[in-house]
Design an enzyme around this catalytic site. Structure first.
Site, PDB file in Angstrom:
ATOM      1  N   ASP A  10     -20.203   8.830 -25.459  1.00 38.10           N
ATOM      2  CA  ASP A  10     -19.427  10.048 -25.725  1.00 38.10           C
ATOM      3  C   ASP A  10     -18.036   9.614 -26.154  1.00 38.10           C
ATOM      4  O   ASP A  10     -17.643   8.454 -25.957  1.00 38.10           O
ATOM      5  CB  ASP A  10     -19.345  10.908 -24.456  1.00 38.10           C
ATOM      6  CG  ASP A  10     -18.500  12.162 -24.666  1.00 38.10           C
ATOM      7  OD1 ASP A  10     -18.536  12.745 -25.768  1.00 38.10           O
ATOM      8  OD2 ASP A  10     -17.778  12.560 -23.725  1.00 38.10           O
ATOM      9  N   SER A  11     -17.277  10.560 -26.696  1.00 39.65           N
ATOM     10  CA  SER A  11     -15.890  10.275 -27.045  1.00 39.65           C
ATOM     11  C   SER A  11     -15.051   9.989 -25.798  1.00 39.65           C
ATOM     12  O   SER A  11     -13.976   9.409 -25.888  1.00 39.65           O
ATOM     13  CB  SER A  11     -15.296  11.473 -27.786  1.00 39.65           C
ATOM     14  OG  SER A  11     -15.414  12.630 -26.976  1.00 39.65           O
ATOM     15  N   TYR A  42     -12.366  13.262 -30.234  1.00 40.11           N
ATOM     16  CA  TYR A  42     -12.928  13.149 -31.583  1.00 40.11           C
ATOM     17  C   TYR A  42     -12.872  14.516 -32.292  1.00 40.11           C
ATOM     18  O   TYR A  42     -12.823  14.583 -33.515  1.00 40.11           O
ATOM     19  CB  TYR A  42     -14.411  12.738 -31.535  1.00 40.11           C
ATOM     20  CG  TYR A  42     -14.724  11.303 -31.181  1.00 40.11           C
ATOM     21  CD1 TYR A  42     -13.753  10.398 -30.758  1.00 40.11           C
ATOM     22  CD2 TYR A  42     -16.039  10.841 -31.285  1.00 40.11           C
ATOM     23  CE1 TYR A  42     -14.101   9.079 -30.438  1.00 40.11           C
ATOM     24  CE2 TYR A  42     -16.380   9.530 -30.985  1.00 40.11           C
ATOM     25  CZ  TYR A  42     -15.411   8.657 -30.551  1.00 40.11           C
ATOM     26  OH  TYR A  42     -15.760   7.361 -30.237  1.00 40.11           O
ATOM     27  N   GLY A  43     -12.932  15.568 -31.489  1.00 36.48           N
ATOM     28  CA  GLY A  43     -13.165  16.917 -32.031  1.00 36.48           C
ATOM     29  C   GLY A  43     -12.084  17.459 -32.926  1.00 36.48           C
ATOM     30  O   GLY A  43     -12.297  18.423 -33.659  1.00 36.48           O
ATOM     31  N   CYS A  73     -22.342  13.741 -27.167  1.00 39.54           N
ATOM     32  CA  CYS A  73     -21.073  14.278 -27.672  1.00 39.54           C
ATOM     33  C   CYS A  73     -21.421  15.315 -28.739  1.00 39.54           C
ATOM     34  O   CYS A  73     -22.082  14.983 -29.743  1.00 39.54           O
ATOM     35  CB  CYS A  73     -20.247  13.139 -28.273  1.00 39.54           C
ATOM     36  SG  CYS A  73     -18.735  13.677 -29.097  1.00 39.54           S
ATOM     37  N   THR A  75     -19.522  16.739 -30.833  1.00 38.18           N
ATOM     38  CA  THR A  75     -18.817  16.475 -32.091  1.00 38.18           C
ATOM     39  C   THR A  75     -19.562  15.434 -32.920  1.00 38.18           C
ATOM     40  O   THR A  75     -19.820  15.635 -34.107  1.00 38.18           O
ATOM     41  CB  THR A  75     -17.384  15.993 -31.774  1.00 38.18           C
ATOM     42  OG1 THR A  75     -16.747  16.986 -30.966  1.00 38.18           O
ATOM     43  CG2 THR A  75     -16.590  15.773 -33.034  1.00 38.18           C
ATOM     44  N   GLU A 151     -10.181  17.046 -19.137  1.00 39.56           N
ATOM     45  CA  GLU A 151      -9.774  15.626 -19.020  1.00 39.56           C
ATOM     46  C   GLU A 151      -8.660  15.453 -17.988  1.00 39.56           C
ATOM     47  O   GLU A 151      -8.527  14.412 -17.374  1.00 39.56           O
ATOM     48  CB  GLU A 151      -9.296  15.100 -20.378  1.00 39.56           C
ATOM     49  CG  GLU A 151     -10.395  14.975 -21.426  1.00 39.56           C
ATOM     50  CD  GLU A 151     -11.109  13.622 -21.403  1.00 39.56           C
ATOM     51  OE1 GLU A 151     -10.498  12.626 -20.973  1.00 39.56           O
ATOM     52  OE2 GLU A 151     -12.284  13.571 -21.817  1.00 39.56           O
ATOM     53  N   CYS A 185     -20.189  21.340 -26.038  1.00 38.54           N
ATOM     54  CA  CYS A 185     -19.356  20.154 -25.841  1.00 38.54           C
ATOM     55  C   CYS A 185     -19.639  19.664 -24.429  1.00 38.54           C
ATOM     56  O   CYS A 185     -19.718  20.469 -23.491  1.00 38.54           O
ATOM     57  CB  CYS A 185     -17.896  20.557 -25.999  1.00 38.54           C
ATOM     58  SG  CYS A 185     -16.728  19.342 -25.384  1.00 38.54           S
ATOM     59  N   THR A 186     -19.807  18.365 -24.289  1.00 41.99           N
ATOM     60  CA  THR A 186     -20.248  17.842 -22.993  1.00 41.99           C
ATOM     61  C   THR A 186     -19.160  17.906 -21.908  1.00 41.99           C
ATOM     62  O   THR A 186     -19.425  17.584 -20.758  1.00 41.99           O
ATOM     63  CB  THR A 186     -20.762  16.395 -23.155  1.00 41.99           C
ATOM     64  OG1 THR A 186     -19.836  15.659 -23.950  1.00 41.99           O
ATOM     65  CG2 THR A 186     -22.119  16.374 -23.812  1.00 41.99           C
ATOM     66  N   HIS A 187     -17.974  18.333 -22.276  1.00 34.55           N
ATOM     67  CA  HIS A 187     -16.927  18.534 -21.269  1.00 34.55           C
ATOM     68  C   HIS A 187     -17.065  19.877 -20.539  1.00 34.55           C
ATOM     69  O   HIS A 187     -16.552  20.049 -19.443  1.00 34.55           O
ATOM     70  CB  HIS A 187     -15.545  18.509 -21.924  1.00 34.55           C
ATOM     71  CG  HIS A 187     -15.037  17.139 -22.227  1.00 34.55           C
ATOM     72  ND1 HIS A 187     -15.679  16.282 -23.081  1.00 34.55           N
ATOM     73  CD2 HIS A 187     -13.936  16.491 -21.783  1.00 34.55           C
ATOM     74  CE1 HIS A 187     -14.999  15.159 -23.165  1.00 34.55           C
ATOM     75  NE2 HIS A 187     -13.930  15.251 -22.383  1.00 34.55           N
TER      76      HIS A 187
HETATM   77  N1  DGL Z   1     -17.194  15.139 -25.838  1.00 34.57           N
HETATM   78  C1  DGL Z   1     -16.730  15.849 -27.008  1.00 34.57           C
HETATM   79  C2  DGL Z   1     -17.821  16.789 -27.491  1.00 34.57           C
HETATM   80  O1  DGL Z   1     -18.851  16.899 -26.842  1.00 34.57           O
HETATM   81  C3  DGL Z   1     -15.483  16.656 -26.718  1.00 34.57           C
HETATM   82  C4  DGL Z   1     -14.218  15.877 -26.651  1.00 34.57           C
HETATM   83  C5  DGL Z   1     -13.698  15.455 -27.992  1.00 34.57           C
HETATM   84  O2  DGL Z   1     -13.090  16.261 -28.718  1.00 34.57           O
HETATM   85  O3  DGL Z   1     -13.881  14.307 -28.297  1.00 34.57           O
HETATM   86  O4  DGL Z   1     -17.676  17.414 -28.508  1.00 34.57           O
END
Ligand code: DGL
Length: 267
Positions: A10-11, A42-43, A73, A75, A151, A185-187
């Protein structure tokens, strides 16, 4: 039987929600996790950069001898699908399994999607839903502020900022009467208490990380590639260990994240 580990990346730390599900589903599997915490998010980046990072993340996992990669992820899965699916090992992204789970869950065929800006602008989830259930109405909302809230650990049920941010982003989706929401999004699973409280009981919440973990388990089982009866375990790699790392990682994983190694992605 294939005893090589499963690679997950993941990012940042959001992909640990997929690891959590994978550990519960397949306790005998070895897992190698890479979180690109030095380059998150990354997004908000352009497609070329996201694709380059995704390729480097896959390189790292392949160098560690994995048998399958989960791009945990939203993104990367949305913007770099052709990169991750052209690797030397099979890859599971979060988009297809999550969209499929949403289509199975909806009754009124009104599906909401929340994700990063890059994910929402790619239209990835909507395209898969359109193929599976063309009559579905899909409403997508980018939620860039939710990633830094997670985060930084601003997720507690009494956290006013998290509550207000969730309400502001989800109001247009609630107005449309969605009965299913893709946490694209995995967050976002960490904000489920706020999201569920605002949308109410009748709305199914579909977690991207969990859906991808289930898809990985199904694919390994179908190809007779599970590791059996040997005892599993997870190795954690990140590209930076920030100050909040230990606390935030524990929230994502549901347990202490031990033995984390830092890798230099510039090499
Ligand atoms: N983990 C990223 C996703 O699932 C979100 C965080 C990011 O923007 O990198 O899209």
């Amino acid at each position: 039987m294939d005893n090589r580990p499963i690679g997950v990346f993941d990012s940042g730390l959001g992909g640990l929600t997929a690891v959590r599900e994978l550990e519960a589903l397949l306790p005998d599997e070895k897992i190698v996790y890479f979180g690109d915490t030095g380059r998150v998010p990354y997004g908000t980046r352009g497609a070329e950069v996201i694709r380059r990072y995704a390729a480097e993340d896959c390189d790292f996992l392949e160098e560690n001898g994995v048998k399958m990669i989960i791009a945990a992820c939203g993104t990367v899965s949305s913007v770099a699908a052709h990169i991750i699916h052209s690797r030397s090992v099979p890859c599971v992204d979060v988009v297809e399994p999550t969209a499929r789970a949403a289509v199975e869950a909806t009754k009124n065929k009104k599906i909401g999607i929340i994700g990063t800006a890059a994910t929402v602008h790619s239209g990835s989830y909507a395209m898969v839903i359109d193929c599976l259930l063309p009559e579905a109405e899909v409403y997508a909302q980018e939620c860039p502020m939710l990633v830094p809230l997670v985060e930084n650990g601003w997720i507690g049920e009494d956290d006013m900022i998290a509550r207000l941010a969730v309400e502001r982003y989800l109001a247009p989706l609630k107005e449309q009467g969605i009965d299913t929401l893709i946490l694209g999004c995995t967050h976002f699973p960490l904000l489920v208490p706020h999201i569920a409280a605002y949308l109410g009981e009748g709305v199914s919440l579909i977690s991207a990380g969990a859906a991808a973990a289930r898809a990985c388990a199904e694919q390994l089982s179908a190809s007779d590639s599970l590791r059996e009866g040997l005892g599993g375990g997870t190795e954690f790699y990140v590209s930076d260990k920030g100050q909040n790392f230990v606390k935030v990682a524990k929230t994502f994983l549901g347990r202490e994240c031990e033995g984390v190694k830092v890798v230099d992605m510039t090499k």
